[in-house]
Scaffold this motif. Structure first.
Motif: not given
Length: 104
Positions: A34, A37-38, A42-45, A49
């Motif tokens: 995560g 990604y950040q 990018n947004d965390v999928s 979560w």
């Protein structure tokens, strides 16, 4: 029909520790994914979560199992003395003093 013998405290502790550290490892890996990604912007999928939540639930489940089932086979006293999370069992029961090294 044969009656199953109860699981010994040593075997139960190994299982609980395996699930606890497995859930911790899963959560740590998901956290690092995560963060990468950040870092890329990018947004965390949602999948990440959910996977992190599953890791936390596995850890919580192993702790609840240990707190409720990890007991002295002789007197039934809890081996999670003082709320600690043991990585190994004491050699003797804190309540009755009987040897735990040679039990199931």
């Amino acid at each position: 029909m044969q009656k199953k013998a109860p699981m010994g405290p040593h075997k139960l502790l190994k299982i609980c520790n395996g699930f606890f550290f497995g859930g911790l490892g899963l959560t740590a890996v998901i956290y690092l994914i995560g963060e990468s990604y950040q870092w890329r912007g990018n947004d965390v999928s949602v999948f990440l979560w959910i996977a992190a939540g599953v890791g936390i639930l596995i850890m919580a489940g192993s702790l609840l199992t240990a707190f409720s089932k990890l007991r002295c086979p002789y007197c039934g006293a809890s081996l999670m003395a003082g709320g600690r999370v043991p990585t190994d069992l004491p050699h003797f029961c804190p309540d009755c003093g009987k040897d735990l090294d040679n039990c199931g």
